[in-house]
Motif scaffolding. Sequence first.
Motif, PDB file in Angstrom:
ATOM      1  N   HIS A 172      21.719 -15.665 110.427  1.00 42.12           N
ATOM      2  CA  HIS A 172      21.493 -14.426 110.000  1.00 42.12           C
ATOM      3  C   HIS A 172      22.160 -13.974 108.906  1.00 42.12           C
ATOM      4  O   HIS A 172      21.689 -13.583 107.841  1.00 42.12           O
ATOM      5  CB  HIS A 172      21.819 -13.432 111.129  1.00 42.12           C
ATOM      6  CG  HIS A 172      21.190 -13.371 112.385  1.00 42.12           C
ATOM      7  ND1 HIS A 172      21.283 -12.496 113.411  1.00 42.12           N
ATOM      8  CD2 HIS A 172      20.180 -14.233 112.680  1.00 42.12           C
ATOM      9  CE1 HIS A 172      20.481 -12.783 114.531  1.00 42.12           C
ATOM     10  NE2 HIS A 172      19.421 -14.048 114.214  1.00 42.12           N
ATOM     11  N   ALA A 173      23.234 -14.624 108.751  1.00 40.93           N
ATOM     12  CA  ALA A 173      23.943 -14.189 107.259  1.00 40.93           C
ATOM     13  C   ALA A 173      23.491 -14.914 106.366  1.00 40.93           C
ATOM     14  O   ALA A 173      23.461 -14.187 105.133  1.00 40.93           O
ATOM     15  CB  ALA A 173      25.566 -14.733 107.511  1.00 40.93           C
ATOM     16  N   TYR A 174      22.893 -16.012 106.323  1.00 45.38           N
ATOM     17  CA  TYR A 174      22.327 -16.883 105.264  1.00 45.38           C
ATOM     18  C   TYR A 174      21.033 -16.255 105.192  1.00 45.38           C
ATOM     19  O   TYR A 174      20.715 -16.073 103.752  1.00 45.38           O
ATOM     20  CB  TYR A 174      21.973 -18.346 105.861  1.00 45.38           C
ATOM     21  CG  TYR A 174      21.281 -19.179 104.869  1.00 45.38           C
ATOM     22  CD1 TYR A 174      21.649 -19.324 103.412  1.00 45.38           C
ATOM     23  CD2 TYR A 174      19.977 -19.555 105.155  1.00 45.38           C
ATOM     24  CE1 TYR A 174      20.875 -20.269 102.650  1.00 45.38           C
ATOM     25  CE2 TYR A 174      19.126 -20.248 104.525  1.00 45.38           C
ATOM     26  CZ  TYR A 174      19.583 -20.534 103.066  1.00 45.38           C
ATOM     27  OH  TYR A 174      18.579 -21.301 102.440  1.00 45.38           O
ATOM     28  N   LEU A 175      20.078 -15.797 105.910  1.00 47.86           N
ATOM     29  CA  LEU A 175      19.093 -15.209 105.368  1.00 47.86           C
ATOM     30  C   LEU A 175      19.168 -13.816 104.919  1.00 47.86           C
ATOM     31  O   LEU A 175      18.457 -13.330 104.037  1.00 47.86           O
ATOM     32  CB  LEU A 175      17.928 -15.019 106.645  1.00 47.86           C
ATOM     33  CG  LEU A 175      17.555 -16.384 107.128  1.00 47.86           C
ATOM     34  CD1 LEU A 175      16.962 -16.129 108.657  1.00 47.86           C
ATOM     35  CD2 LEU A 175      16.515 -17.140 106.318  1.00 47.86           C
ATOM     36  N   LEU A 176      20.296 -12.940 105.142  1.00 49.81           N
ATOM     37  CA  LEU A 176      20.357 -11.672 104.574  1.00 49.81           C
ATOM     38  C   LEU A 176      20.791 -11.982 103.167  1.00 49.81           C
ATOM     39  O   LEU A 176      20.400 -11.251 102.450  1.00 49.81           O
ATOM     40  CB  LEU A 176      21.579 -10.923 105.444  1.00 49.81           C
ATOM     41  CG  LEU A 176      22.230  -9.688 104.795  1.00 49.81           C
ATOM     42  CD1 LEU A 176      21.280  -8.644 104.666  1.00 49.81           C
ATOM     43  CD2 LEU A 176      23.439  -9.537 105.292  1.00 49.81           C
ATOM     44  N   LYS A 177      21.644 -13.029 102.805  1.00 47.40           N
ATOM     45  CA  LYS A 177      21.900 -13.261 101.438  1.00 47.40           C
ATOM     46  C   LYS A 177      20.757 -13.723 100.626  1.00 47.40           C
ATOM     47  O   LYS A 177      20.691 -13.134  99.681  1.00 47.40           O
ATOM     48  CB  LYS A 177      23.112 -14.376 101.560  1.00 47.40           C
ATOM     49  CG  LYS A 177      23.250 -14.694  99.923  1.00 47.40           C
ATOM     50  CD  LYS A 177      24.489 -15.851 100.032  1.00 47.40           C
ATOM     51  CE  LYS A 177      24.798 -16.318  98.722  1.00 47.40           C
ATOM     52  NZ  LYS A 177      25.887 -17.321  98.638  1.00 47.40           N
ATOM     53  N   LEU A 178      19.903 -14.347 101.465  1.00 49.46           N
ATOM     54  CA  LEU A 178      18.522 -14.694 100.637  1.00 49.46           C
ATOM     55  C   LEU A 178      17.755 -13.182 100.090  1.00 49.46           C
ATOM     56  O   LEU A 178      17.159 -13.105  99.101  1.00 49.46           O
ATOM     57  CB  LEU A 178      17.802 -15.610 101.113  1.00 49.46           C
ATOM     58  CG  LEU A 178      18.307 -17.115 101.316  1.00 49.46           C
ATOM     59  CD1 LEU A 178      17.143 -18.076 102.087  1.00 49.46           C
ATOM     60  CD2 LEU A 178      18.586 -17.674  99.865  1.00 49.46           C
ATOM     61  N   THR A 179      17.700 -12.448 101.240  1.00 53.34           N
ATOM     62  CA  THR A 179      16.975 -11.285 101.134  1.00 53.34           C
ATOM     63  C   THR A 179      17.581 -10.230  99.856  1.00 53.34           C
ATOM     64  O   THR A 179      16.616  -9.788  99.028  1.00 53.34           O
ATOM     65  CB  THR A 179      16.900 -10.360 102.530  1.00 53.34           C
ATOM     66  OG1 THR A 179      16.430 -11.283 103.496  1.00 53.34           O
ATOM     67  CG2 THR A 179      16.338  -9.164 102.275  1.00 53.34           C
TER      68      THR A 179
END
Length: 431
Positions: A172-179
């Motif tokens: 989740h944290a990785y995809l939040l950063k990309l977003t």
Amino acid sequence: MGISDLDGEIASHQLYADPERMHAVFDRLRRDDPLHWTQAPGHPPFWAVSKHADVVEVGKHPDVFIAEPKTFLLDDEDLRVRIAETAATGGKLVRTMIHMDDPDHKKYRGLTQSYFMPANIKRLEAIVQDRARALVGRMLEREDGCEFCNEIAVWYPLQIIMTLLAVPESDHAYLLKLTQQFLAPKDPTLKRDGPEAQGKGAVAREYFAYFGKMLAERRAAPPTDDLGSLIAHAQVDGKPLGMMEAVSYYVILATAGHDTTSSSMGSGLYHLLRQPGELERLRARPEWMPSAVEEMFRHGTPVKHFVRTAARDHVLRGQTIRAGEEVALMYHCANFDDEVFEDPRAFRIDRSPNRHVAFGFGVHACLGQNLARASMRTFFQELLARTARIELLGDAAFIASNQVGGLKTLHVRVTPAAATAKAAQGEGAAA
């Protein structure tokens, strides 16, 4: 009266980091030249559509004002970078529903439309309630206060949509950063750093690597009832979705599916705290929560604009928009139009009617708006039920993005309702 001196600001990302200046520019735009031919330095020219009625009118004519080839305003340098980074993909980083026109748009939207209808949203209530309860609990544990936007708001809709996609929590944290990098490419604290920071290509490549792997895994497994599997096994015209379209579907759900709601949560709490009378009215009249949430969406308007391109000549507000010319639908500006909203700068939890365009208008209206509304209602109901007091600590900061954005930081402190009741009982016994 011309407003060409404002052209640079109308196209600017930085304008949205300064709400007072933003509203001053919007007010003048709507008053003096509501359909303004904008020639910002370093940008291709475009029509700025600032009035609510005109945004709606454009939305009624998707055959005239088409989504391709551009979704957001790009300056000359952005365009140069975009051309270079998409040379191998026909000019596309992603191809989501917001980039499509009919007949493709209707076909791809139809794949998941029933999933986001009210009847199905009710089946998701347990997931939504569970996430709201946990995050309000986190706020209550922080006696010294918390930073609401990054500690609470970004995680709530992210966890919901990732649960629906069956994405592991560890990612989740990785995809939040990309977003954040994808939707705020100019914000100094959210944008990507390093040699690949100029465009969105590097972020898109990471999305494709992650979701491409997920797509292959889901297609190799029997279908399940999660949203990720639904997309992996979906067909259009009797054929599985291509790699570009399938991964793009995941990308739009992973970005717009949560970032817009988290932005609206921050804006909603901020405006409630700036007008504490409205907060107490909402505590006293919880039946007003649905209308309060609509006002939160109006004030926040997380999607700041979309670009449409005229497929043929069209007359709007007495001006002829020529085929090939771009129009920028200024949603945030339109949501403060005083011809539609009485005292538009006021935050009113019982505002009715509230015909905001925060979810867009027409065939491209937000697919997930029912989930966004339900999530917002649930969170704020939980927050107000479990707190006696919410304090604003210091100044808020806003994201510098003319694409998707809202508050960047909002420091608050909450007092638990139960603790207040116990303290009051103790004081009574002492007296």
